[in-house]
Design a protein around this motif. Structure first.
Motif, PDB file in Angstrom:
ATOM      1  N   ALA A   1     -17.981  45.136 -15.517  1.00  0.00           N
ATOM      2  CA  ALA A   1     -18.615  45.560 -16.847  1.00  0.00           C
ATOM      3  C   ALA A   1     -19.052  44.075 -17.401  1.00  0.00           C
ATOM      4  CB  ALA A   1     -17.405  46.058 -17.977  1.00  0.00           C
ATOM      5  N   SER A   2     -18.433  43.135 -17.393  1.00  0.00           N
ATOM      6  CA  SER A   2     -18.971  41.779 -18.059  1.00  0.00           C
ATOM      7  C   SER A   2     -19.100  40.713 -17.043  1.00  0.00           C
ATOM      8  CB  SER A   2     -17.910  41.573 -19.355  1.00  0.00           C
ATOM      9  OG  SER A   2     -16.696  41.025 -18.478  1.00  0.00           O
ATOM     10  N   LEU A   3     -19.729  39.758 -17.457  1.00  0.00           N
ATOM     11  CA  LEU A   3     -20.059  38.340 -16.659  1.00  0.00           C
ATOM     12  C   LEU A   3     -18.574  37.780 -16.402  1.00  0.00           C
ATOM     13  CD1 LEU A   3     -21.646  36.091 -15.323  1.00  0.00           C
ATOM     14  CD2 LEU A   3     -22.230  35.114 -17.458  1.00  0.00           C
ATOM     15  N   GLY A   4     -17.709  37.826 -17.566  1.00  0.00           N
ATOM     16  CA  GLY A   4     -16.440  37.183 -17.509  1.00  0.00           C
ATOM     17  C   GLY A   4     -15.648  37.829 -16.392  1.00  0.00           C
ATOM     18  N   GLU A   5     -15.493  39.248 -16.186  1.00  0.00           N
ATOM     19  CA  GLU A   5     -15.023  39.914 -14.972  1.00  0.00           C
ATOM     20  C   GLU A   5     -15.371  39.490 -13.728  1.00  0.00           C
ATOM     21  OE1 GLU A   5     -13.404  44.186 -16.893  1.00  0.00           O
ATOM     22  OE2 GLU A   5     -15.443  44.155 -15.751  1.00  0.00           O
ATOM     23  N   ALA A   6     -16.766  39.286 -13.630  1.00  0.00           N
ATOM     24  CA  ALA A   6     -17.157  38.899 -12.393  1.00  0.00           C
ATOM     25  C   ALA A   6     -16.680  37.431 -12.162  1.00  0.00           C
ATOM     26  CB  ALA A   6     -18.952  38.624 -12.555  1.00  0.00           C
ATOM     27  N   GLN A   7     -16.955  36.456 -13.048  1.00  0.00           N
ATOM     28  CA  GLN A   7     -16.262  35.370 -12.865  1.00  0.00           C
ATOM     29  C   GLN A   7     -14.593  35.267 -12.481  1.00  0.00           C
ATOM     30  OE1 GLN A   7     -17.499  34.004 -16.743  1.00  0.00           O
ATOM     31  NE2 GLN A   7     -18.570  32.397 -15.682  1.00  0.00           N
ATOM     32  N   GLN A   8     -13.992  36.279 -13.202  1.00  0.00           N
ATOM     33  CA  GLN A   8     -12.635  36.218 -12.851  1.00  0.00           C
ATOM     34  C   GLN A   8     -12.408  36.785 -11.218  1.00  0.00           C
ATOM     35  OE1 GLN A   8     -10.543  39.428 -15.150  1.00  0.00           O
ATOM     36  NE2 GLN A   8      -8.628  38.758 -14.312  1.00  0.00           N
ATOM     37  N   LEU A   9     -13.045  37.648 -10.920  1.00  0.00           N
ATOM     38  CA  LEU A   9     -13.016  38.185  -9.704  1.00  0.00           C
ATOM     39  C   LEU A   9     -13.289  37.102  -8.522  1.00  0.00           C
ATOM     40  CD1 LEU A   9     -12.922  40.740  -7.722  1.00  0.00           C
ATOM     41  CD2 LEU A   9     -15.239  41.167  -8.330  1.00  0.00           C
ATOM     42  N   LEU A  10     -14.495  36.408  -8.900  1.00  0.00           N
ATOM     43  CA  LEU A  10     -14.710  35.453  -7.710  1.00  0.00           C
ATOM     44  C   LEU A  10     -13.783  34.503  -7.629  1.00  0.00           C
ATOM     45  CD1 LEU A  10     -18.559  35.202  -8.554  1.00  0.00           C
ATOM     46  CD2 LEU A  10     -17.779  36.356  -6.653  1.00  0.00           C
ATOM     47  N   THR A  11     -13.102  33.911  -8.919  1.00  0.00           N
ATOM     48  CA  THR A  11     -11.967  33.210  -8.954  1.00  0.00           C
ATOM     49  C   THR A  11     -10.776  33.457  -8.334  1.00  0.00           C
ATOM     50  OG1 THR A  11     -12.868  32.128 -10.851  1.00  0.00           O
ATOM     51  CG2 THR A  11     -10.634  31.324 -10.438  1.00  0.00           C
ATOM     52  N   ALA A  12     -10.699  34.784  -8.675  1.00  0.00           N
ATOM     53  CA  ALA A  12      -9.145  35.227  -8.279  1.00  0.00           C
ATOM     54  C   ALA A  12      -8.896  35.752  -6.720  1.00  0.00           C
ATOM     55  CB  ALA A  12      -8.585  36.445  -9.241  1.00  0.00           C
ATOM     56  N   VAL A  13     -10.162  36.071  -6.162  1.00  0.00           N
ATOM     57  CA  VAL A  13     -10.309  36.584  -4.924  1.00  0.00           C
ATOM     58  C   VAL A  13     -11.394  35.951  -4.049  1.00  0.00           C
ATOM     59  CG1 VAL A  13     -10.422  38.660  -3.557  1.00  0.00           C
ATOM     60  CG2 VAL A  13      -9.693  38.888  -5.801  1.00  0.00           C
ATOM     61  N   PRO A  14     -11.076  34.535  -3.821  1.00  0.00           N
ATOM     62  CA  PRO A  14     -12.145  33.795  -3.183  1.00  0.00           C
ATOM     63  C   PRO A  14     -12.938  34.450  -1.933  1.00  0.00           C
ATOM     64  CG  PRO A  14      -9.773  32.757  -2.816  1.00  0.00           C
ATOM     65  CD  PRO A  14      -9.769  34.057  -3.963  1.00  0.00           C
ATOM     66  N   GLN A  15     -12.276  35.028  -1.359  1.00  0.00           N
ATOM     67  CA  GLN A  15     -12.857  35.681  -0.110  1.00  0.00           C
ATOM     68  C   GLN A  15     -13.918  36.385  -0.580  1.00  0.00           C
ATOM     69  OE1 GLN A  15      -9.684  36.373  -0.971  1.00  0.00           O
ATOM     70  NE2 GLN A  15      -8.667  38.143   0.166  1.00  0.00           N
ATOM     71  N   ILE A  16     -14.081  37.097  -1.564  1.00  0.00           N
ATOM     72  CA  ILE A  16     -15.220  37.715  -2.112  1.00  0.00           C
ATOM     73  C   ILE A  16     -16.587  37.001  -2.328  1.00  0.00           C
ATOM     74  CG2 ILE A  16     -16.177  39.290  -3.917  1.00  0.00           C
ATOM     75  CD1 ILE A  16     -13.381  40.713  -3.957  1.00  0.00           C
ATOM     76  N   ASP A  17     -16.417  35.595  -2.562  1.00  0.00           N
ATOM     77  CA  ASP A  17     -17.172  34.876  -2.817  1.00  0.00           C
ATOM     78  C   ASP A  17     -17.913  34.062  -1.402  1.00  0.00           C
ATOM     79  OD1 ASP A  17     -19.119  33.312  -4.154  1.00  0.00           O
ATOM     80  OD2 ASP A  17     -17.690  31.756  -4.906  1.00  0.00           O
ATOM     81  N   THR A  18     -18.425  35.012  -0.807  1.00  0.00           N
ATOM     82  CA  THR A  18     -18.877  34.756   0.517  1.00  0.00           C
ATOM     83  C   THR A  18     -20.332  35.713   0.809  1.00  0.00           C
ATOM     84  OG1 THR A  18     -17.418  36.413   1.663  1.00  0.00           O
ATOM     85  CG2 THR A  18     -16.757  34.179   1.534  1.00  0.00           C
ATOM     86  N   ALA A  19     -20.959  35.273   1.826  1.00  0.00           N
ATOM     87  CA  ALA A  19     -22.099  35.753   2.130  1.00  0.00           C
ATOM     88  C   ALA A  19     -21.930  37.226   2.493  1.00  0.00           C
ATOM     89  CB  ALA A  19     -22.876  35.081   3.091  1.00  0.00           C
ATOM     90  N   GLY A  20     -22.942  38.080   1.850  1.00  0.00           N
ATOM     91  CA  GLY A  20     -23.072  39.431   2.079  1.00  0.00           C
ATOM     92  C   GLY A  20     -22.256  40.253   1.188  1.00  0.00           C
ATOM     93  N   ARG A  21     -21.465  39.608  -0.006  1.00  0.00           N
ATOM     94  CA  ARG A  21     -20.948  40.180  -0.840  1.00  0.00           C
ATOM     95  C   ARG A  21     -21.670  40.269  -1.930  1.00  0.00           C
ATOM     96  NH1 ARG A  21     -18.842  39.867   4.038  1.00  0.00           N
ATOM     97  NH2 ARG A  21     -16.682  40.073   4.038  1.00  0.00           N
ATOM     98  N   ASN A  22     -21.544  41.284  -2.993  1.00  0.00           N
ATOM     99  CA  ASN A  22     -22.222  41.689  -4.134  1.00  0.00           C
ATOM    100  C   ASN A  22     -21.460  42.117  -5.180  1.00  0.00           C
ATOM    101  OD1 ASN A  22     -25.054  41.675  -2.678  1.00  0.00           O
ATOM    102  ND2 ASN A  22     -23.877  43.022  -1.588  1.00  0.00           N
ATOM    103  N   ILE A  23     -21.700  41.712  -6.569  1.00  0.00           N
ATOM    104  CA  ILE A  23     -21.024  41.735  -7.741  1.00  0.00           C
ATOM    105  C   ILE A  23     -21.975  42.211  -8.613  1.00  0.00           C
ATOM    106  CG2 ILE A  23     -19.481  41.264  -9.459  1.00  0.00           C
ATOM    107  CD1 ILE A  23     -18.272  39.122  -7.601  1.00  0.00           C
ATOM    108  N   PHE A  24     -22.189  43.620  -9.233  1.00  0.00           N
ATOM    109  CA  PHE A  24     -22.984  44.179 -10.308  1.00  0.00           C
ATOM    110  C   PHE A  24     -22.155  44.095 -11.463  1.00  0.00           C
ATOM    111  CE2 PHE A  24     -24.009  45.487  -5.949  1.00  0.00           C
ATOM    112  CZ  PHE A  24     -25.093  45.768  -5.800  1.00  0.00           C
TER     113      PHE A  24
END
Length: 412
Positions: free
Chosen positions: A65-88
């Motif tokens: 829902a928010s930019l803050g949630e996106a930042q939390q997700l990328l920090t908490a689950v670092p394997q999502i912060d890789t090529a081919g993953r998308n956060i809306f």
């Protein structure tokens, strides 16, 4: 350290996986799911659920829902912060806030270099879209343009007239990377509103196509629409509550629910069991907390500090025996449950569950033998629709409303 030990949400991750498989195989096999993990993954825990979705369910697209949630997700689950993953980012995108919108620039530059997930801000008004295009070839050169159209919900999104006016701007951008909308009553079978909204979404696509504005991807289906097969051939679908095991179809819940495996079970325990006489009051206040007949009370350690609201009067709670852990038992197998209702005023740390002999068919002496202090209770779980209906809310609110004082325990 856990703030609670005997009161917790059991999150059945394996059921989430089965629901994802059902969506992919049967409901929307032609679309890519953007799995909604906003609101702490509907109250189930952003970090652990998203990790499981990524690692075990092969999910590459996540909705917050928010930019803050996106930042939390990328920090908490670092394997999502890789090529081919998308956060809306669907709502509070901070896009017009210069203090924060550089995060899109930085994150999407990483993604363009193959070193990070792509961040998709969903733009919902002409002001955001004009600002984006004004910075398109500099600040936002790596960021996708996502345009939400309003098709009848009258909430977020540009209406069709505004979309006409934006055509020169969208052409300047080189087209639209994602065009999307949101249904307001997709779970209401038989009502024409969803078909009307989908027709308006088709109009939006036609407006852009006729003006030679390229639309590279589309999305319109939330949970109810996915279940009904509406909009499931667009590029993306956006499953929410059905991921966590609960149908979004109204008035046909039992039939629709059989296709999903619930993942969210709130367990607690009885900290005191006792009888009250007719005419006595239970708990705070002198209002509607007077007992009408000699009854039995099971006091549970859940209160509004846990997100267990004062408005939950009348909510049914399964007192004895509690549903076994990690199993998917049918409603019929629980026919002999002793059920009570939240009674009086829920306080900060406790709620009283009133068990009336005339309702449960047990005498007070029998209840004394069957309902004991320290025994486990299932506050809610597989019939969360009915639980929510009984207190005039929706199941999403029950799940999301529980605070972090209630631990989440994960079962695969």
């Amino acid at each position: 350290m856990k703030l609670r030990h005997s009161t917790y949400v059991e999150v059945r991750l394996g059921n989430i996986r089965k629901n994802i498989e059902h969506i992919r195989s049967n409901l929307a096999p032609k679309s890519t799911p953007i799995v909604m993990v906003k609101g702490q993954a509907y109250g189930n825990g952003l970090e652990r659920v998203s990790e499981y979705l990524h690692d075990k369910c092969d999910i590459t697209c996540f909705g917050v829902a928010s930019l803050g949630e996106a930042q939390q997700l990328l920090t908490a689950v670092p394997q999502i912060d890789t090529a081919g993953r998308n956060i809306f980012v669907f709502s509070d995108n901070e896009f017009l806030n210069p203090e924060f919108n550089s995060y899109y620039t930085e994150q999407n530059a990483k993604a363009a270099d193959g070193e990070g997930a792509k961040l998709w801000p969903i733009l919902t008004c002409a002001e955001q879209i004009n600002y984006f295009v004004g910075e398109r070839f500099d600040k936002f050169k790596d960021t996708p343009l996502c345009v939400k159209v309003g098709t009848g919900m009258n909430r977020m999104g540009v209406n069709l007239d505004e979309l006409h006016d934006l055509i020169p701007t969208l052409k300047l951008n080189g087209g639209v990377d994602l065009l999307l909308q949101h249904f307001r009553a997709s779970g209401l079978v038989g009502h024409p509103v969803t078909d009307e909204q989908y027709h308006n979404f088709e109009k939006a696509k036609t407006i852009l196509r006729d003006a030679d504005v390229e639309v590279r991807a589309t999305s319109c289906a939330n949970s109810g629409a996915i279940e009904r097969g509406i909009g499931v051939e667009e590029t993306y679908v956006r499953p929410g509550c059905i991921v966590y095991g609960y149908s979004a179809i109204e008035n046909e819940t039992e039939a629709a629910q059989k296709h999903f495996r619930p993942s969210h079970f709130l367990y607690s325990k009885i900290i005191k069991a006792y009888t009250v006489k007719a005419g006595q009051r239970v708990g705070y206040g002198v209002g509607d907390n007077m007992v009408e007949e000699d009854s039995f009370v099971a006091l549970i350690p859940l209160g509004y500090a846990d997100g267990f609201s004062r408005y939950y009067k009348g909510l049914e709670v399964e007192i004895s025996p509690a549903l076994p852990h990690g199993q998917d038992e049918s409603v019929a197998s629980r026919a002999n449950q002793i059920v009570g209702k939240v009674f009086g005023n829920v306080n900060m740390d406790a709620a009283a569950i009133l068990i009336r002999p005339s309702v449960c068919g047990k005498s007070l002496d029998e209840l004394k033998d069957l309902v004991k202090a320290e025994s486990e209770v299932l506050v809610w779980g597989p019939e969360l629709h009915k639980t929510a209906d009984s207190v005039g809310t929706v199941l999403d609110e029950l799940m999301c409303g529980l605070t972090t004082r209630v631990p989440r325990v994960y079962v695969e």
